[in-house]
Design a protein around this motif. Structure first.
Motif, PDB file in Angstrom:
ATOM      1  N   LYS A 160      -0.437   8.916  39.243  1.00  0.00           N
ATOM      2  CA  LYS A 160      -1.660   8.720  38.466  1.00  0.00           C
ATOM      3  C   LYS A 160      -1.867   7.243  38.152  1.00  0.00           C
ATOM      4  O   LYS A 160      -0.923   6.467  38.119  1.00  0.00           O
ATOM      5  CB  LYS A 160      -1.543   9.485  37.141  1.00  0.00           C
ATOM      6  CG  LYS A 160      -1.493  10.962  37.303  1.00  0.00           C
ATOM      7  CD  LYS A 160      -2.882  11.506  37.390  1.00  0.00           C
ATOM      8  CE  LYS A 160      -2.874  13.031  37.390  1.00  0.00           C
ATOM      9  NZ  LYS A 160      -4.221  13.546  37.655  1.00  0.00           N
ATOM     10  N   ARG A 161      -3.117   6.889  37.873  1.00  0.00           N
ATOM     11  CA  ARG A 161      -3.392   5.540  37.378  1.00  0.00           C
ATOM     12  C   ARG A 161      -3.308   5.614  35.845  1.00  0.00           C
ATOM     13  O   ARG A 161      -4.199   6.158  35.188  1.00  0.00           O
ATOM     14  CB  ARG A 161      -4.780   5.093  37.807  1.00  0.00           C
ATOM     15  CG  ARG A 161      -4.955   4.976  39.328  1.00  0.00           C
ATOM     16  CD  ARG A 161      -6.408   4.921  39.690  1.00  0.00           C
ATOM     17  NE  ARG A 161      -7.096   6.108  39.214  1.00  0.00           N
ATOM     18  CZ  ARG A 161      -8.421   6.216  39.093  1.00  0.00           C
ATOM     19  NH1 ARG A 161      -9.209   5.206  39.399  1.00  0.00           N
ATOM     20  NH2 ARG A 161      -8.967   7.327  38.667  1.00  0.00           N
ATOM     21  N   THR A 162      -2.221   5.111  35.312  1.00  0.00           N
ATOM     22  CA  THR A 162      -1.971   5.220  33.874  1.00  0.00           C
ATOM     23  C   THR A 162      -2.136   3.859  33.201  1.00  0.00           C
ATOM     24  O   THR A 162      -1.555   2.870  33.650  1.00  0.00           O
ATOM     25  CB  THR A 162      -0.558   5.777  33.619  1.00  0.00           C
ATOM     26  OG1 THR A 162      -0.502   7.107  34.122  1.00  0.00           O
ATOM     27  CG2 THR A 162      -0.225   5.789  32.140  1.00  0.00           C
ATOM     28  N   GLY A 163      -2.932   3.819  32.157  1.00  0.00           N
ATOM     29  CA  GLY A 163      -3.115   2.584  31.393  1.00  0.00           C
ATOM     30  C   GLY A 163      -2.067   2.482  30.306  1.00  0.00           C
ATOM     31  O   GLY A 163      -1.562   3.490  29.804  1.00  0.00           O
ATOM     32  N   PHE A 164      -1.717   1.247  29.955  1.00  0.00           N
ATOM     33  CA  PHE A 164      -0.768   1.043  28.857  1.00  0.00           C
ATOM     34  C   PHE A 164      -1.325  -0.022  27.922  1.00  0.00           C
ATOM     35  O   PHE A 164      -1.593  -1.150  28.326  1.00  0.00           O
ATOM     36  CB  PHE A 164       0.592   0.604  29.399  1.00  0.00           C
ATOM     37  CG  PHE A 164       1.605   0.351  28.312  1.00  0.00           C
ATOM     38  CD1 PHE A 164       2.030   1.390  27.489  1.00  0.00           C
ATOM     39  CD2 PHE A 164       2.120  -0.920  28.102  1.00  0.00           C
ATOM     40  CE1 PHE A 164       2.962   1.163  26.476  1.00  0.00           C
ATOM     41  CE2 PHE A 164       3.054  -1.145  27.082  1.00  0.00           C
ATOM     42  CZ  PHE A 164       3.474  -0.100  26.272  1.00  0.00           C
ATOM     43  N   LEU A 165      -1.536   0.397  26.678  1.00  0.00           N
ATOM     44  CA  LEU A 165      -2.047  -0.532  25.676  1.00  0.00           C
ATOM     45  C   LEU A 165      -0.917  -1.008  24.786  1.00  0.00           C
ATOM     46  O   LEU A 165      -0.196  -0.203  24.196  1.00  0.00           O
ATOM     47  CB  LEU A 165      -3.115   0.157  24.806  1.00  0.00           C
ATOM     48  CG  LEU A 165      -3.536  -0.623  23.550  1.00  0.00           C
ATOM     49  CD1 LEU A 165      -4.297  -1.895  23.930  1.00  0.00           C
ATOM     50  CD2 LEU A 165      -4.381   0.252  22.636  1.00  0.00           C
ATOM     51  N   TYR A 166      -0.787  -2.320  24.711  1.00  0.00           N
ATOM     52  CA  TYR A 166       0.166  -2.921  23.782  1.00  0.00           C
ATOM     53  C   TYR A 166      -0.309  -4.348  23.534  1.00  0.00           C
ATOM     54  O   TYR A 166      -0.875  -4.985  24.420  1.00  0.00           O
ATOM     55  CB  TYR A 166       1.581  -2.940  24.377  1.00  0.00           C
ATOM     56  CG  TYR A 166       2.534  -3.788  23.569  1.00  0.00           C
ATOM     57  CD1 TYR A 166       3.021  -3.326  22.353  1.00  0.00           C
ATOM     58  CD2 TYR A 166       2.886  -5.074  23.999  1.00  0.00           C
ATOM     59  CE1 TYR A 166       3.858  -4.123  21.588  1.00  0.00           C
ATOM     60  CE2 TYR A 166       3.728  -5.872  23.239  1.00  0.00           C
ATOM     61  CZ  TYR A 166       4.206  -5.395  22.024  1.00  0.00           C
ATOM     62  OH  TYR A 166       5.019  -6.178  21.259  1.00  0.00           O
ATOM     63  N   ASP A 167      -0.084  -4.835  22.317  1.00  0.00           N
ATOM     64  CA  ASP A 167      -0.453  -6.215  22.010  1.00  0.00           C
ATOM     65  C   ASP A 167       0.556  -6.724  20.987  1.00  0.00           C
ATOM     66  O   ASP A 167       0.834  -6.034  20.001  1.00  0.00           O
ATOM     67  CB  ASP A 167      -1.869  -6.262  21.419  1.00  0.00           C
ATOM     68  CG  ASP A 167      -2.397  -7.681  21.332  1.00  0.00           C
ATOM     69  OD1 ASP A 167      -1.800  -8.490  20.573  1.00  0.00           O
ATOM     70  OD2 ASP A 167      -3.389  -7.995  22.003  1.00  0.00           O
ATOM     71  N   PRO A 168       1.123  -7.908  21.202  1.00  0.00           N
ATOM     72  CA  PRO A 168       2.132  -8.424  20.257  1.00  0.00           C
ATOM     73  C   PRO A 168       1.575  -8.565  18.844  1.00  0.00           C
ATOM     74  O   PRO A 168       2.352  -8.558  17.880  1.00  0.00           O
ATOM     75  CB  PRO A 168       2.508  -9.798  20.819  1.00  0.00           C
ATOM     76  CG  PRO A 168       1.778  -9.966  22.095  1.00  0.00           C
ATOM     77  CD  PRO A 168       0.901  -8.794  22.358  1.00  0.00           C
ATOM     78  N   ARG A 169       0.263  -8.629  18.712  1.00  0.00           N
ATOM     79  CA  ARG A 169      -0.298  -8.744  17.355  1.00  0.00           C
ATOM     80  C   ARG A 169      -0.094  -7.452  16.545  1.00  0.00           C
ATOM     81  O   ARG A 169      -0.211  -7.460  15.324  1.00  0.00           O
ATOM     82  CB  ARG A 169      -1.777  -9.112  17.430  1.00  0.00           C
ATOM     83  CG  ARG A 169      -1.981 -10.571  17.854  1.00  0.00           C
ATOM     84  CD  ARG A 169      -3.438 -10.890  18.085  1.00  0.00           C
ATOM     85  NE  ARG A 169      -3.922 -10.244  19.311  1.00  0.00           N
ATOM     86  CZ  ARG A 169      -5.179 -10.337  19.756  1.00  0.00           C
ATOM     87  NH1 ARG A 169      -6.075 -11.027  19.054  1.00  0.00           N
ATOM     88  NH2 ARG A 169      -5.555  -9.741  20.867  1.00  0.00           N
ATOM     89  N   TYR A 170       0.203  -6.350  17.219  1.00  0.00           N
ATOM     90  CA  TYR A 170       0.517  -5.112  16.486  1.00  0.00           C
ATOM     91  C   TYR A 170       1.819  -5.260  15.682  1.00  0.00           C
ATOM     92  O   TYR A 170       2.064  -4.509  14.748  1.00  0.00           O
ATOM     93  CB  TYR A 170       0.671  -3.928  17.445  1.00  0.00           C
ATOM     94  CG  TYR A 170      -0.597  -3.534  18.178  1.00  0.00           C
ATOM     95  CD1 TYR A 170      -1.848  -3.704  17.585  1.00  0.00           C
ATOM     96  CD2 TYR A 170      -0.543  -2.978  19.450  1.00  0.00           C
ATOM     97  CE1 TYR A 170      -3.003  -3.330  18.253  1.00  0.00           C
ATOM     98  CE2 TYR A 170      -1.695  -2.601  20.127  1.00  0.00           C
ATOM     99  CZ  TYR A 170      -2.923  -2.781  19.525  1.00  0.00           C
ATOM    100  OH  TYR A 170      -4.060  -2.407  20.179  1.00  0.00           O
TER     101      TYR A 170
END
Lengths: 316, 225
Positions: free
Chosen positions: A2-12
């Motif tokens: 599958k084409r899976t997106g991953f959301l992450y941001d160091p500001r979290y």
């Protein structure tokens, strides 16, 4: 695959809850490490966090609450509404980026850039009420995403599945009168666990009656009970409801090693839940599934659990 | 914890002269099952319940069907004919515990609340008591239940309460239950927080046993040999 997106941001990570709080930045670091060490990162489509347009936040939260949150956070107050909700001046920004990132993931699913996504965000959202911060949550990421899908992308039926060990009171209350959003939650029985809602007889109200379903689980239960209840309460309900997108409130705190509650799910138990949700997404929603992090506090288990979670999303 | 705080003050009342059919309609419209009967100056003279009415009317009328001929036959019935004249009453200054015990003893669904001169001040029903009990348990507010096993000796509860208070956690309630083992008690603090990891660890470090509430429950069940 599958084409899976991953959301992450160091500001979290900047949302600082103080020295002893279980909802801490190390959780996200553990999750990123787990996915990286399992060699899964190259297979994921990175999603960029951006601030949410406030009009989307206002679909779920009262303007006066949003304003109060901003004021309290930026002025350096350490709590909002209750002692559970510790915060810092960066909390406001992190919460806005969490909502915005989740909406971006939802957008990418709808434009078919990705099939599904895992959003590793902080702060979590499912306890946040229209006008009140609760249980480490400020903005209800999942509820706002459901509103966004309906209003911006004309999705008629959104199915929300919440397997965090605590009941998602905020999400339930947002949609309890709404027959176009089905909210299903499986969690530790509310007589024993926070927040004390999510009993079997809470089934929605008015036009939304029958579109809320809760499976409370007594302390100590594990994989078998979860599988039985999901087969009995969730699968047939979604068969009838036919959600066009499935949003998942992903909490890893029902794991047997998580000290926050008294459930006994194994790593395999979590994977089984996700595979079942993926099957339902295939069957009803063209595979569209948006997973958003809620709780999960065992830093030793989070890396494995996150890697397993992503593996199922990738269908690898 | 007094009756006056939990009773319903706006009471719908009837007079002795009202017909039973009118009283029945009044109960139906207001979804209530008890009507205190009063005279001048709100003096309580009796109570009429849905059960009194059901007993006084034939089945079909009692179920609210309105066959005009049938109804006419019973139009002469007055509240005075079917009411209880010496209802169990309670005073506003009585405690909730009084009300709970009395309601169990008298097997009624509600008490008229009267002052020392017998004037009606309110009514307290099983439903009012349930609401009060939910308030006592603290379960209207979000929180987490712990189950701690302690030695049955003076001072244990204080240590637990102190430990929890030091963590800055507020209590919804604390229940103490008998434990199956000789000389032990189970303490159930309902904590108004989601954040219980640290306090759980602290209590364990203090030497207390934290129990899975389900295990406690299962152990209470009769053992099958």
């Amino acid at each position: 695959m599958k084409r899976t997106g991953f959301l992450y941001d160091p500001r979290y990570l900047l949302h600082d809850t103080g020295p002893y709080h279980p909802e801490r930045s190390e959780r996200l670091e553990a999750i990123v490490k787990g996915i990286t060490d399992a060699g899964l990162m190259p297979h994921l489509t990175k999603i960029k966090a951006r601030r949410a347009d406030q009009r989307w936040i206002e679909t779920v939260h009262a303007p006066e609450y949003i304003h109060r949150f901003e004021e309290f956070s930026l002025s350096g107050r350490r709590t909002l509404d209750c002692d559970d909700n510790q915060m810092s001046p960066d909390t406001w920004e992190a919460a806005n980026l969490a909502v915005g990132g989740v909406l971006e993931a939802a957008r990418m699913i709808m434009t078919d850039e990705i099939d599904n996504a895992f959003c590793a965000v902080r702060p979590p959202g499912h306890h946040a009420e229209r006008g009140e911060a609760m249980g480490f949550c400020y903005f209800n990421n999942v509820a706002i995403a459901a509103k966004y899908l309906q209003m911006e992308w004309k999705v008629e039926r959104v199915g929300i599945v919440d397997f965090d060990v605590h009941h998602g009171n905020g999400t339930q209350h947002t949609f309890e009168k709404d027959a176009s959003v089905f909210y299903y939650s499986i969690h530790q029985h509310p007589s024993f666990a926070y927040p004390g809602t999510g009993r079997e007889f809470e089934l929605g109200t008015e036009a939304g009656y029958g579109y809320t379903k809760n499976s409370p689980v007594l302390p100590g239960q594990g994989d078998e009970t979860y599988q039985r209840l999901i087969q009995k309460d969730l699968v047939p309900a979604f068969q009838t409801f036919e959600p066009q997108v499935i949003i998942v409130s992903t909490g890893f705190d029902a794991h047997k090693d998580d000290e926050m509650a008294d459930m006994s799910l194994s790593n395999d138990g979590f994977s089984w839940i996700m595979r079942t949700l993926m099957k339902m997404a295939e069957q009803h929603a063209k595979g569209r599934l948006l997973s958003v992090l809620e709780g999960g506090y065992c830093l030793e288990r989070l890396p494995e659990l996150a890697a397993d979670h992503v593996k199922v999303l990738l269908d690898a | 914890m007094f009756v006056s705080q939990s009773m319903t003050r706006k009471v719908i009342t009837v007079s002795k002269e009202m017909t039973v059919l009118e009283a029945q309609a009044l109960m139906y419209e207001n979804s209530i099952r008890h009507l205190p009967v009063v005279e001048a100056d709100n003096l309580l003279v009796g109570i009429i319940t849905d059960r009194d009415i059901r007993s006084a009317l034939p089945y079909r009328l009692a179920m609210g069907q309105s066959d005009p001929q049938e109804r006419a036959k019973y139009a002469h019935l007055r509240v005075a004919d079917v009411m209880s004249v010496t209802p169990a009453t309670i005073m506003p200054t009585h405690t909730l515990q009084d009300a709970l015990l009395l309601i169990q003893e008298k097997r009624v669904g509600a008490f008229p609340v009267v002052d020392e001169l017998g004037r009606l001040k309110g009514i307290i029903s099983v439903r009012d008591l349930l609401r009060a009990f939910i308030n006592v348990l603290g379960i209207g507010e979000p929180g987490t239940l712990l189950c701690i096993i302690v030695e049955n000796q003076v001072g244990q509860l204080k240590c637990i309460v102190d430990a929890i208070t030091e963590e800055g956690i507020s209590f919804g309630s604390v229940l103490v239950a008998r434990y199956w083992e000789e000389g032990k008690r189970a303490v159930f603090p309902y904590l108004l927080t989601n954040n219980v990891i640290r306090i759980k660890k602290k209590l364990k470090d203090m030497g207390y046993t934290l129990l899975d509430p389900m295990k406690w429950y299962m152990d209470q069940l009769p053992k099958s040999e």
